[in-house]
Structure formats: C-alpha cells, structure tokens
Design a protein around this motif. Sequence first.
Motif, short mmCIF file in Angstrom:
data_model
loop_
_atom_site.label_atom_id
_atom_site.label_comp_id
_atom_site.label_asym_id
_atom_site.label_seq_id
_atom_site.Cartn_x
_atom_site.Cartn_y
_atom_site.Cartn_z
N ILE A 52 -0.72 9.47 -4.28
CA ILE A 52 -0.05 8.25 -4.74
C ILE A 52 0.24 7.34 -3.53
N VAL A 53 0.19 6.05 -3.79
CA VAL A 53 0.60 5.09 -2.76
C VAL A 53 2.02 4.69 -3.11
N SER A 54 2.95 5.09 -2.25
CA SER A 54 4.34 4.72 -2.47
C SER A 54 4.56 3.38 -1.80
N GLY A 74 5.25 -6.92 7.90
CA GLY A 74 3.82 -6.91 8.26
C GLY A 74 2.93 -6.78 7.03
N ASN A 75 1.62 -6.80 7.26
CA ASN A 75 0.66 -6.64 6.15
C ASN A 75 0.88 -5.30 5.47
N GLY A 76 0.94 -5.33 4.15
CA GLY A 76 1.09 -4.09 3.38
C GLY A 76 2.52 -3.57 3.33
N ALA A 77 3.50 -4.38 3.77
CA ALA A 77 4.90 -3.92 3.78
C ALA A 77 5.47 -3.80 2.37
N GLY A 78 4.91 -4.55 1.42
CA GLY A 78 5.39 -4.46 0.04
C GLY A 78 5.97 -5.75 -0.51
N LYS A 79 5.81 -6.86 0.21
CA LYS A 79 6.41 -8.14 -0.20
C LYS A 79 5.87 -8.62 -1.55
N THR A 80 4.54 -8.65 -1.66
CA THR A 80 3.94 -9.13 -2.92
C THR A 80 4.29 -8.20 -4.07
N THR A 81 4.31 -6.90 -3.80
CA THR A 81 4.64 -5.93 -4.85
C THR A 81 6.08 -6.15 -5.33
N LEU A 82 6.99 -6.45 -4.41
CA LEU A 82 8.37 -6.70 -4.80
C LEU A 82 8.45 -7.97 -5.66
N ILE A 89 5.70 -8.02 -13.68
CA ILE A 89 4.28 -7.63 -13.75
C ILE A 89 4.16 -6.12 -13.52
N TYR A 90 4.97 -5.59 -12.60
CA TYR A 90 5.02 -4.14 -12.37
C TYR A 90 6.33 -3.58 -12.89
N GLU A 91 6.25 -2.46 -13.57
CA GLU A 91 7.45 -1.75 -14.04
C GLU A 91 7.94 -0.83 -12.93
N1 LIG Z 1 -2.35 -1.81 -7.55
C1 LIG Z 1 -2.28 -1.15 -6.39
N2 LIG Z 1 -2.82 0.10 -6.27
C2 LIG Z 1 -2.73 0.77 -5.11
N3 LIG Z 1 -2.13 0.29 -4.00
C3 LIG Z 1 -1.60 -0.92 -4.05
C4 LIG Z 1 -1.63 -1.72 -5.24
N4 LIG Z 1 -1.01 -2.89 -4.99
C5 LIG Z 1 -0.61 -2.84 -3.71
N5 LIG Z 1 -0.95 -1.67 -3.14
C6 LIG Z 1 -0.68 -1.25 -1.77
O1 LIG Z 1 0.69 -1.49 -1.54
C7 LIG Z 1 0.92 -1.88 -0.21
C8 LIG Z 1 1.78 -3.13 -0.19
O2 LIG Z 1 1.01 -4.22 -0.68
P1 LIG Z 1 1.62 -5.68 -0.79
O3 LIG Z 1 0.51 -6.57 -1.24
O4 LIG Z 1 2.86 -5.64 -1.59
O5 LIG Z 1 1.97 -5.99 0.72
P2 LIG Z 1 2.42 -7.34 1.42
O6 LIG Z 1 3.65 -7.05 2.21
O7 LIG Z 1 2.48 -8.45 0.43
O8 LIG Z 1 1.19 -7.57 2.41
P3 LIG Z 1 0.48 -8.91 2.97
O9 LIG Z 1 1.44 -9.53 3.93
O10 LIG Z 1 -0.72 -8.36 3.65
O11 LIG Z 1 0.15 -9.77 1.78
C9 LIG Z 1 -0.45 -2.03 0.45
O12 LIG Z 1 -0.70 -0.86 1.21
C10 LIG Z 1 -1.38 -2.11 -0.72
O13 LIG Z 1 -2.64 -1.58 -0.39
#
Ligand SMILES: Nc1ncnc2c1ncn2[C@@H]1O[C@H](COP(=O)(O)OP(=O)(O)OP(=O)(O)O)[C@@H](O)[C@H]1O
Length: 254
Positions: A52-54, A74-82, A89-91
């Motif tokens: 799993i990707v946490s 930084g890139n991949g920190a989780g900003k977009t996911t939050l 969009i995400y539960e």
């Molecule tokens: N649907 C998904 N399935 C698997 N992994 C995911 C999914 N969505 C995001 N991730 C992973 O979650 C992590 C955070 O992604 P996210 O896009 O939230 O980062 P971010 O802080 O917005 O990055 P950036 O500044 O590069 O846009 C990344 O490692 C990404 O690969």
Amino acid sequence: MAGIDVSGLSISFPIYHGDSRTLKKSMANAVSGMRRSGPAAHLQEDARQRVIVSVLNDISFRLNPGDRLGLIGGNGAGKTTLLRALAGIYEPVVGRVRVSGTMGTLLDTNLGMNPELTGAENVRLRCLFFGISRTKTAQILRDVEDFAELGAFLDMPVKTYSSGMVVRLAFGLATAIAPQVLLMDEWFMAGDATFIHKARARLESLVEQAEILVVSSHQPEIMRQWCTRLIWLENGVIRMDGAPEAVLDAYLSA
Ligand SMILES: Nc1ncnc2c1ncn2[C@@H]1O[C@H](COP(=O)(O)OP(=O)(O)OP(=O)(O)O)[C@@H](O)[C@H]1O
C-alpha cells in the motif's frame, strides 16, 4: 457558516499489480532500509502483505471563515491528495473530513468541463448544475467572458483550447460562482503574468468575503502574499503548522 474540520485523516492506496512480487521485494527493502525523509517512506505492506502507498497519515486541522491555508512540501508530500480529500474525491481510510459551505475546486482543469462543448455551454451547464437562474447565468457568462478574455473562442469547443485558455475558463468559472470554500492546486499559476495578476485580484475579492481558501503551491511568494497559515507536509504527515513566515523559514532552510 463555512468551515473545515479534518481529524486524524489517513489515506492510503492499495497497489494492485499482476506481478507484484518484485515490487513487494523492492518495497520491503525500501521500507526496512529507508530514512524517514526518503522518497520511499510511504510505501508499506498491510497485514495481508499487500503493498500500500500510505499518502496521508494522521492529519488534523480546522479552518474558519477568513482562513487562507497554504500547503507546502516537496514532490509527493501529499498536498494534492489532501486537497482531493477535502473536495470529497477521496474517502478517508481512517479519520474524518467535514466541510461545511458551498465549495469551488480548482484541482484539475478538466474536472467538470466537457471538452466537446463550447466554453459558453460549459458555463451554462455548470450554472444549471448549481440551480442558478437564467438571469444570473447570463450575468455569470458575461463575467467569465470579461475575465477569461477568450474572445470568439468562448463559442468554440473546449477541446480546441490551449492549456492556458482552459485554465482561464476554469478559473473564471470557478470564481464567478463565489464558493464559500475554495480549494486550489497550483496548476492555475501556469497562466501568463497578466492572468496571474487578474487571478490574484479576483481571489483577493473572494477571500475578502470571509470565505476559506486552501491552496497548494511550490512558490514561496504566493504563500507569503495569499496565506494566513501554512501547513508543511512531509511524506504525508504534518511537519509544521503555523504562521507563513515561520513555516517558510523552516521549510526553505531544511
Ligand atoms: N491514486 C494513487 N495511487 C497510488 N499512489 C498515489 C495515488 N495518488 C497519489 N499517489 C501517491 O501519493 C503521493 C503523494 O502524491 P500527491 O500528488 O498528493 O503529492 P504532492 O505533494 O501534490 O506532489 P507534487 O508537489 O509533486 O504535485 C505520491 O507518492 C503519489 O505517487
């Protein structure tokens, strides 16, 4: 009254892969040998040995009217996911997200935009979705037309637009309907200098109405000027939460 209440939010994604043995092995190595800040820090195995990707882990914060929150990291920190979790969009896998008030999102230019329809038709469709009257829809169309400066392209299918033109239309539309809570990823700053200037003026006027803004950006200047609070995300956890200057100083010197 607009508000956001995030409590103990965790989000993870299972990786479904036909041949996951090699992936699992490399992840297991990464997990066992990783540094906390390393790029593979959020790769884990669950109780059933599934990879799993946490992405977010135990995130909590509250926002009230007038708050303008910036997300840095930084890139991949989780900003977009939050941002996507706030938008529904995400539960959450664990924890909860409560958002009250009408919401506008600038997370993905294509979200809610039909490329086969013209810009004007997309505006009308969005107004229809929100149950807005014909008179108000005509006002919104004029407003978007003035703001986006697309000229004759407003009557052309959106699929014929450049990416910058789509940004202008999406931003104009999302801000014309005056949401109480505005969620924004940094993509919209791809516009040219004149657009950014106009976008900022328009956003300022929205925020002045005591609405909530949550914006993700890599640009310190944007954060300083637009935000009243910053959350620094690192590998899906909150590393620091506070006043913009203090958080930026720590982030930029890390
Ligand atoms: N649907 C998904 N399935 C698997 N992994 C995911 C999914 N969505 C995001 N991730 C992973 O979650 C992590 C955070 O992604 P996210 O896009 O939230 O980062 P971010 O802080 O917005 O990055 P950036 O500044 O590069 O846009 C990344 O490692 C990404 O690969």
